[in-house]
Design an enzyme around this catalytic site. Structure first.
Site, PDB file in Angstrom:
ATOM      1  N   CYS A 116       0.804  -1.232   0.000  1.00  0.00           N
ATOM      2  CA  CYS A 116       0.000   0.000   0.000  1.00  0.00           C
ATOM      3  C   CYS A 116       0.831   1.274   0.000  1.00  0.00           C
ATOM      4  O   CYS A 116       0.400   2.299  -0.525  1.00  0.00           O
ATOM      5  CB  CYS A 116      -0.933   0.012   1.208  1.00  0.00           C
ATOM      6  N   HIS A 283      -4.090   6.897   1.306  1.00  0.00           N
ATOM      7  CA  HIS A 283      -4.251   5.608   0.628  1.00  0.00           C
ATOM      8  C   HIS A 283      -5.659   5.109   0.906  1.00  0.00           C
ATOM      9  O   HIS A 283      -6.130   5.145   2.044  1.00  0.00           O
ATOM     10  CB  HIS A 283      -3.198   4.623   1.144  1.00  0.00           C
ATOM     11  N   ASN A 313      -9.960  -0.905  -2.597  1.00  0.00           N
ATOM     12  CA  ASN A 313      -8.551  -0.658  -2.266  1.00  0.00           C
ATOM     13  C   ASN A 313      -7.693  -1.152  -3.426  1.00  0.00           C
ATOM     14  O   ASN A 313      -7.622  -2.353  -3.671  1.00  0.00           O
ATOM     15  CB  ASN A 313      -8.228  -1.410  -0.964  1.00  0.00           C
TER      16      ASN A 313
HETATM   17  N1  ACO Z   1     -19.067 -10.060   4.585  1.00  0.00           N
HETATM   18  C1  ACO Z   1     -19.768 -10.438   5.672  1.00  0.00           C
HETATM   19  N2  ACO Z   1     -19.172 -10.738   6.846  1.00  0.00           N
HETATM   20  C2  ACO Z   1     -17.835 -10.655   6.902  1.00  0.00           C
HETATM   21  C3  ACO Z   1     -17.063 -10.290   5.795  1.00  0.00           C
HETATM   22  C4  ACO Z   1     -17.729  -9.988   4.599  1.00  0.00           C
HETATM   23  N3  ACO Z   1     -17.080  -9.610   3.481  1.00  0.00           N
HETATM   24  N4  ACO Z   1     -15.767 -10.299   6.157  1.00  0.00           N
HETATM   25  C5  ACO Z   1     -15.709 -10.664   7.441  1.00  0.00           C
HETATM   26  N5  ACO Z   1     -16.961 -10.892   7.898  1.00  0.00           N
HETATM   27  C6  ACO Z   1     -17.382 -11.291   9.232  1.00  0.00           C
HETATM   28  C7  ACO Z   1     -16.302 -12.023   9.984  1.00  0.00           C
HETATM   29  O1  ACO Z   1     -16.355 -13.406   9.681  1.00  0.00           O
HETATM   30  C8  ACO Z   1     -16.659 -11.733  11.399  1.00  0.00           C
HETATM   31  O2  ACO Z   1     -17.727 -12.578  11.791  1.00  0.00           O
HETATM   32  P1  ACO Z   1     -17.810 -13.138  13.300  1.00  0.00           P
HETATM   33  O3  ACO Z   1     -17.936 -11.943  14.174  1.00  0.00           O
HETATM   34  O4  ACO Z   1     -19.035 -14.000  13.256  1.00  0.00           O
HETATM   35  O5  ACO Z   1     -16.534 -13.897  13.502  1.00  0.00           O
HETATM   36  C9  ACO Z   1     -17.215 -10.312  11.371  1.00  0.00           C
HETATM   37  O6  ACO Z   1     -17.602 -10.092   9.997  1.00  0.00           O
HETATM   38  C10 ACO Z   1     -16.212  -9.261  11.773  1.00  0.00           C
HETATM   39  O7  ACO Z   1     -14.993  -9.489  11.054  1.00  0.00           O
HETATM   40  P2  ACO Z   1     -13.742  -8.558  11.232  1.00  0.00           P
HETATM   41  O8  ACO Z   1     -12.632  -9.045  10.370  1.00  0.00           O
HETATM   42  O9  ACO Z   1     -13.468  -8.387  12.686  1.00  0.00           O
HETATM   43  O10 ACO Z   1     -14.307  -7.202  10.619  1.00  0.00           O
HETATM   44  P3  ACO Z   1     -13.754  -5.741  10.741  1.00  0.00           P
HETATM   45  O11 ACO Z   1     -14.750  -4.874  11.356  1.00  0.00           O
HETATM   46  O12 ACO Z   1     -12.373  -5.698  11.311  1.00  0.00           O
HETATM   47  O13 ACO Z   1     -13.653  -5.302   9.208  1.00  0.00           O
HETATM   48  C11 ACO Z   1     -11.935  -4.980   7.544  1.00  0.00           C
HETATM   49  C12 ACO Z   1     -12.754  -5.983   8.324  1.00  0.00           C
HETATM   50  C13 ACO Z   1     -12.879  -4.178   6.688  1.00  0.00           C
HETATM   51  C14 ACO Z   1     -10.976  -5.737   6.666  1.00  0.00           C
HETATM   52  C15 ACO Z   1     -11.191  -4.021   8.509  1.00  0.00           C
HETATM   53  O14 ACO Z   1     -10.592  -4.748   9.553  1.00  0.00           O
HETATM   54  C16 ACO Z   1     -10.110  -3.215   7.825  1.00  0.00           C
HETATM   55  O15 ACO Z   1     -10.379  -2.413   6.954  1.00  0.00           O
HETATM   56  N6  ACO Z   1      -8.864  -3.349   8.259  1.00  0.00           N
HETATM   57  C17 ACO Z   1      -7.751  -2.572   7.715  1.00  0.00           C
HETATM   58  C18 ACO Z   1      -7.418  -2.987   6.304  1.00  0.00           C
HETATM   59  C19 ACO Z   1      -6.215  -2.223   5.824  1.00  0.00           C
HETATM   60  O16 ACO Z   1      -6.040  -1.054   6.086  1.00  0.00           O
HETATM   61  N7  ACO Z   1      -5.308  -2.885   5.177  1.00  0.00           N
HETATM   62  C20 ACO Z   1      -4.090  -2.236   4.772  1.00  0.00           C
HETATM   63  C21 ACO Z   1      -4.021  -2.017   3.364  1.00  0.00           C
HETATM   64  S1  ACO Z   1      -4.032  -3.508   2.423  1.00  0.00           S
HETATM   65  C22 ACO Z   1      -2.375  -3.855   1.990  1.00  0.00           C
HETATM   66  O17 ACO Z   1      -1.422  -3.335   2.495  1.00  0.00           O
HETATM   67  C23 ACO Z   1      -2.190  -4.949   1.019  1.00  0.00           C
END
Ligand code: ACO
Length: 356
Positions: A116, A283, A313
């Site tokens: 990223c 980003h 993203n």
């Molecule tokens: N649809 C429905 N449910 C989902 C999905 C989906 N696409 N994805 C996960 N869930 C569920 C999970 O299974 C979990 O269910 P559970 O509570 O029954 O176990 C619940 O939703 C919560 O999952 P989390 O992973 O805790 O969700 P979170 O609120 O953290 O959101 C996300 C996930 C959007 C990925 C967030 O954590 C995020 O944006 N993190 C930062 C990402 C980022 O900045 N990455 C850096 C850049 S990428 C790079 O460098 C390559």
């Protein structure tokens, strides 16, 4: 003193729009979940076998050349940032060079693998090459074809729904005035959490780093005394180890801390403050992260540009695509103070401030 400036910019996104509802046809997810957690409404996917990370990068590069008023043959050096290269090696730098028809051997090509933060790192490399007087036209490309490497089963939904394809590119040229110049940049990394956001295989790791962390997975590597079988194994294929993994919440918490830090750092380096920002282009990782950063820095809505809603993203491509759109929409004008910042896998994070 010579400075470096962004002389021209361009971006390319594939035509194929994939909505959140489209994804519900192949995995257990919903438009509501994706919008609420990420802000994403749709993303673009490239056309398999005709579009690649390098070809999309070349499209963006052509537009950047046109905007800068140069021909591809004028490019002295290429810096290409991606995490989804056409080949494991060689890198996309030489492939985009071939696409642009500049294969006379005069122009060097360097690949940056910083995920990223890749574009911000790549821009700082170009900045130093140009400001030092070494090169006059440096092409910087950020491009990703994520859709080819994602897990479209429900197991992969936490990662897959956030990524999209696209490319952005800039031409960096010398400037004799600070009124149009890259003023400061900062780059950071901390490898402690390398595996928290990664695509681990194929690779030469042999299970080492992960077994040191207590991971008892059988990667199917050949025994120590045998040759071969160390890079790609049947177990990797069977276990789906070719897909990216991410501890989303862990990444989120660090991102909201590091983004504002690096923004303030580059502003201080340039002798500026938050009040001087005409546009912050974070980003595009997650709209919630960008909103958190905006609140932390007390920026108005018109001081922050987001387009993750339409593209997801796009990793190394997200900053140049957003900057290119902001310029095209007249939201960034010549002379404006622009800050770009990114955080991602590695972990690596970086920022830069420039007068456009
Ligand atoms: N649809 C429905 N449910 C989902 C999905 C989906 N696409 N994805 C996960 N869930 C569920 C999970 O299974 C979990 O269910 P559970 O509570 O029954 O176990 C619940 O939703 C919560 O999952 P989390 O992973 O805790 O969700 P979170 O609120 O953290 O959101 C996300 C996930 C959007 C990925 C967030 O954590 C995020 O944006 N993190 C930062 C990402 C980022 O900045 N990455 C850096 C850049 S990428 C790079 O460098 C390559």
């Amino acid at each position: 003193m010579t400075f470096a400036k962004i002389a021209g910019i361009g971006h390319y996104v594939p035509e194929n729009v994939v909505t959140n509802d489209d994804l519900t046809k192949v995995m257990d997810t919903s438009d509501e979940w994706i919008r609420e957690r990420t802000g994403i409404q749709e993303r673009r996917y490239g056309t398999k076998s005709t579009e690649t990370t390098a070809t999309m990068g070349a499209e963006a590069a052509r537009k950047a050349c046109e905007a800068a008023g140069i021909q591809p043959s004028d490019i002295d050096f290429i810096v290409f940032a991606t995490l989804s290269p056409d080949y494991y090696f060689p890198g996309c730098g030489v492939l985009v060079q071939r696409e642009l028809g500049i294969t006379d051997g005069e122009c060097g090509a360097l690949d940056v693998r910083n995920q990223c933060s890749g574009f911000v790192y790549a821009l700082s490399v170009a900045d130093k090459f140009v400001a030092s007087g070494m090169y006059k036209n440096v092409l910087v490309v950020g491009s990703e074809m994520h859709s080819m490497g994602l897990d479209f089963s429900t197991e992969g939904r936490g990662v897959t729904v956030i990524f999209g394809d696209g490319a952005g590119a800039v031409i960096v040229q010398p400037s004799d005035s600070k009124d149009s110049a890259i003023l400061a940049s900062a780059m950071h990394s901390d490898g402690t959490y390398a595996e928290k956001l990664a695509m681990l295989s194929p690779g030469s790791h042999g299970g080492k780093h992960l077994s040191a962390q207590g991971d008892e997975r059988d990667w199917g590597f050949a025994p120590q005394e045998d040759f071969g079988g160390i890079f790609t194994t049947q177990n990797m294929l069977d276990n789906g180890d070719f897909y990216p993994v991410m501890e989303g919440q862990f990444v989120f918490k660090l991102a909201v801390q590091k983004f504002p830090e690096v923004v303030l750092e580059v502003l201080a380096k340039a002798g500026l403050t938050v009040d001087d920002i005409d546009m912050l282009i974070p980003h595009q990782a997650n709209l919630r992260i960008a909103q958190f950063v905006q609140r932390t820095l007390k920026l108005r809505d018109d001081q922050v540009y987001n387009n993750i809603q339409r593209y997801g993203n796009t990793t190394a491509a997200s900053v140049p695509i957003a900057l290119s759109e902001a310029i095209a929409e007249g939201k960034v004008k010549r002379g404006d103070v622009v800050v770009i910042a990114a955080f991602g896998s590695g972990f690596t994070w970086a920022g830069a401030v420039f007068r456009y």
